[in-house]
Design a protein around this motif. Structure first.
Motif, PDB file in Angstrom:
ATOM      1  N   GLU A  97       0.812  -1.218   0.000  1.00  0.00           N
ATOM      2  CA  GLU A  97       0.000   0.000   0.000  1.00  0.00           C
ATOM      3  C   GLU A  97       0.849   1.274   0.000  1.00  0.00           C
ATOM      4  O   GLU A  97       0.309   2.371  -0.080  1.00  0.00           O
ATOM      5  CB  GLU A  97      -0.899   0.022   1.240  1.00  0.00           C
ATOM      6  CG  GLU A  97      -1.835  -1.160   1.345  1.00  0.00           C
ATOM      7  CD  GLU A  97      -2.542  -1.173   2.684  1.00  0.00           C
ATOM      8  OE1 GLU A  97      -3.401  -0.295   2.893  1.00  0.00           O
ATOM      9  OE2 GLU A  97      -2.207  -2.029   3.523  1.00  0.00           O
ATOM     10  N   ILE A  98       2.167   1.123   0.096  1.00  0.00           N
ATOM     11  CA  ILE A  98       3.080   2.270   0.191  1.00  0.00           C
ATOM     12  C   ILE A  98       3.531   2.694  -1.205  1.00  0.00           C
ATOM     13  O   ILE A  98       3.876   1.852  -2.030  1.00  0.00           O
ATOM     14  CB  ILE A  98       4.316   1.916   1.048  1.00  0.00           C
ATOM     15  CG1 ILE A  98       3.912   1.564   2.478  1.00  0.00           C
ATOM     16  CG2 ILE A  98       5.368   3.010   0.993  1.00  0.00           C
ATOM     17  CD1 ILE A  98       3.654   2.719   3.387  1.00  0.00           C
ATOM     18  N   GLU A  99       3.533   3.991  -1.440  1.00  0.00           N
ATOM     19  CA  GLU A  99       4.069   4.561  -2.674  1.00  0.00           C
ATOM     20  C   GLU A  99       5.349   5.317  -2.319  1.00  0.00           C
ATOM     21  O   GLU A  99       5.370   6.101  -1.360  1.00  0.00           O
ATOM     22  CB  GLU A  99       3.056   5.514  -3.284  1.00  0.00           C
ATOM     23  CG  GLU A  99       3.463   6.056  -4.621  1.00  0.00           C
ATOM     24  CD  GLU A  99       2.343   6.889  -5.211  1.00  0.00           C
ATOM     25  OE1 GLU A  99       2.463   8.130  -5.167  1.00  0.00           O
ATOM     26  OE2 GLU A  99       1.357   6.297  -5.686  1.00  0.00           O
ATOM     27  N   VAL A 100       6.409   5.064  -3.078  1.00  0.00           N
ATOM     28  CA  VAL A 100       7.723   5.660  -2.807  1.00  0.00           C
ATOM     29  C   VAL A 100       7.972   6.818  -3.774  1.00  0.00           C
ATOM     30  O   VAL A 100       7.732   6.693  -4.972  1.00  0.00           O
ATOM     31  CB  VAL A 100       8.846   4.600  -2.955  1.00  0.00           C
ATOM     32  CG1 VAL A 100      10.214   5.225  -2.730  1.00  0.00           C
ATOM     33  CG2 VAL A 100       8.620   3.424  -2.004  1.00  0.00           C
ATOM     34  N   GLU A 101       8.461   7.925  -3.207  1.00  0.00           N
ATOM     35  CA  GLU A 101       8.835   9.098  -3.998  1.00  0.00           C
ATOM     36  C   GLU A 101      10.230   9.529  -3.576  1.00  0.00           C
ATOM     37  O   GLU A 101      10.546   9.527  -2.387  1.00  0.00           O
ATOM     38  CB  GLU A 101       7.833  10.219  -3.737  1.00  0.00           C
ATOM     39  CG  GLU A 101       8.090  11.498  -4.494  1.00  0.00           C
ATOM     40  CD  GLU A 101       7.032  12.544  -4.188  1.00  0.00           C
ATOM     41  OE1 GLU A 101       5.984  12.554  -4.869  1.00  0.00           O
ATOM     42  OE2 GLU A 101       7.252  13.340  -3.254  1.00  0.00           O
ATOM     43  N   VAL A 102      11.063   9.876  -4.551  1.00  0.00           N
ATOM     44  CA  VAL A 102      12.431  10.337  -4.288  1.00  0.00           C
ATOM     45  C   VAL A 102      12.576  11.747  -4.846  1.00  0.00           C
ATOM     46  O   VAL A 102      12.231  11.997  -6.002  1.00  0.00           O
ATOM     47  CB  VAL A 102      13.471   9.393  -4.946  1.00  0.00           C
ATOM     48  CG1 VAL A 102      14.880   9.958  -4.799  1.00  0.00           C
ATOM     49  CG2 VAL A 102      13.384   7.988  -4.351  1.00  0.00           C
ATOM     50  N   SER A 103      13.069  12.662  -4.009  1.00  0.00           N
ATOM     51  CA  SER A 103      13.337  14.046  -4.427  1.00  0.00           C
ATOM     52  C   SER A 103      14.838  14.282  -4.328  1.00  0.00           C
ATOM     53  O   SER A 103      15.410  14.178  -3.244  1.00  0.00           O
ATOM     54  CB  SER A 103      12.605  15.036  -3.521  1.00  0.00           C
ATOM     55  OG  SER A 103      11.211  14.818  -3.552  1.00  0.00           O
ATOM     56  N   VAL A 104      15.467  14.587  -5.468  1.00  0.00           N
ATOM     57  CA  VAL A 104      16.895  14.896  -5.507  1.00  0.00           C
ATOM     58  C   VAL A 104      17.018  16.419  -5.524  1.00  0.00           C
ATOM     59  O   VAL A 104      16.448  17.083  -6.392  1.00  0.00           O
ATOM     60  CB  VAL A 104      17.576  14.269  -6.742  1.00  0.00           C
ATOM     61  CG1 VAL A 104      19.069  14.590  -6.743  1.00  0.00           C
ATOM     62  CG2 VAL A 104      17.354  12.756  -6.766  1.00  0.00           C
ATOM     63  N   LEU A 105      17.751  16.961  -4.547  1.00  0.00           N
ATOM     64  CA  LEU A 105      17.764  18.404  -4.317  1.00  0.00           C
ATOM     65  C   LEU A 105      18.995  19.100  -4.885  1.00  0.00           C
ATOM     66  O   LEU A 105      20.081  18.527  -4.937  1.00  0.00           O
ATOM     67  CB  LEU A 105      17.734  18.693  -2.807  1.00  0.00           C
ATOM     68  CG  LEU A 105      16.709  17.949  -1.955  1.00  0.00           C
ATOM     69  CD1 LEU A 105      16.767  18.458  -0.521  1.00  0.00           C
ATOM     70  CD2 LEU A 105      15.322  18.071  -2.514  1.00  0.00           C
ATOM     71  N   THR A 106      18.798  20.356  -5.252  1.00  0.00           N
ATOM     72  CA  THR A 106      19.931  21.234  -5.531  1.00  0.00           C
ATOM     73  C   THR A 106      20.433  21.741  -4.179  1.00  0.00           C
ATOM     74  O   THR A 106      19.684  21.730  -3.190  1.00  0.00           O
ATOM     75  CB  THR A 106      19.514  22.434  -6.399  1.00  0.00           C
ATOM     76  OG1 THR A 106      18.546  23.215  -5.681  1.00  0.00           O
ATOM     77  CG2 THR A 106      18.959  21.986  -7.740  1.00  0.00           C
ATOM     78  N   PRO A 107      21.678  22.210  -4.093  1.00  0.00           N
ATOM     79  CA  PRO A 107      22.150  22.766  -2.821  1.00  0.00           C
ATOM     80  C   PRO A 107      21.307  23.990  -2.438  1.00  0.00           C
ATOM     81  O   PRO A 107      20.983  24.811  -3.295  1.00  0.00           O
ATOM     82  CB  PRO A 107      23.597  23.166  -3.111  1.00  0.00           C
ATOM     83  CG  PRO A 107      24.003  22.308  -4.272  1.00  0.00           C
ATOM     84  CD  PRO A 107      22.752  22.144  -5.091  1.00  0.00           C
ATOM     85  N   PRO A 108      20.949  24.114  -1.152  1.00  0.00           N
ATOM     86  CA  PRO A 108      20.182  25.281  -0.722  1.00  0.00           C
ATOM     87  C   PRO A 108      20.999  26.568  -0.887  1.00  0.00           C
ATOM     88  O   PRO A 108      22.210  26.568  -0.687  1.00  0.00           O
ATOM     89  CB  PRO A 108      19.918  25.019   0.764  1.00  0.00           C
ATOM     90  CG  PRO A 108      20.208  23.577   0.991  1.00  0.00           C
ATOM     91  CD  PRO A 108      21.186  23.165  -0.063  1.00  0.00           C
TER      92      PRO A 108
END
Length: 192
Positions: A97-108
């Protein structure tokens, strides 16, 4: 910093799910593809978000590029499933039932303004993620959060302040620092 391709994003999501499944079934070592893209060894910020039936079930990550992306991804995936203090650990029987999402960030990067009331005009809702800092307090919201909740820039700022445990209008205080970053977002639903 090179962007992550759609296929590489799919691989990140698959690795995150695999690591969570293996960890929840007792494994401490993870099978990774032998031919990982070089980008995965670059230091990057990354968050792993878990949703269950459209509701948040865990979200943990690295705002700063302090670890190679693959290492940060593995730790963030396990942490999102088992160490998010807002939720009990994910149980193996929940995985379907779990959906996985990945967010790759730019440096703040700091948002520079003459007057704190100018912050909302400098924020691009749906593009920028925010970090608010004052003293030891720090809160972060990913770019997609503002869109999901229908917030304007000021509401996004206020909610990031509250995420830091600060008053919603703390961004008016000159001691408060506001940073923005962008994210490439990859979700299992994008690859169905």
């Amino acid at each position: 910093m090179k962007s992550i391709s759609r296929e590489e994003g799919k691989l990140l999501v698959e690795i995150a799910r695999s690591v969570i499944e293996e960890h929840l079934h007792g494994s401490e070592t993870f099978r990774l593809p032998s031919d990982l893209p070089d980008k995965f060894r670059e230091k990057r910020g990354v968050f792993v978000t878990l949703e269950k039936n459209g509701e948040l079930r865990g979200c943990i990550g690295y705002p700063e590029p302090v670890r190679p992306l693959i290492d940060a991804l593995i730790d963030a995936a396990i942490s999102a499933a088992t160490r998010d203090p807002r939720f009990p650990p994910v149980e193996p029987e929940e995985l379907d039932e779990i959906e996985v999402e990945v967010s790759v960030l730019t440096p703040p990067s700091p948002i520079r303004v003459e007057n704190p009331s100018d912050y909302p005009q400098r924020i691009r809702v749906g593009v920028d993620g925010l970090i608010v800092e004052r003293g030891w307090a720090r809160g972060l919201l990913l770019p997609q959060v503002a869109t999901e909740w229908g917030w304007d820039a000021e509401e996004f700022l206020c909610n990031t302040c509250m995420k830091a445990g600060l008053p919603p209008d703390c961004f008016y205080d000159p001691q408060t620092r506001v940073y923005r970053f962008q994210a490439q977002i990859f979700s299992e639903r994008d690859y169905e």
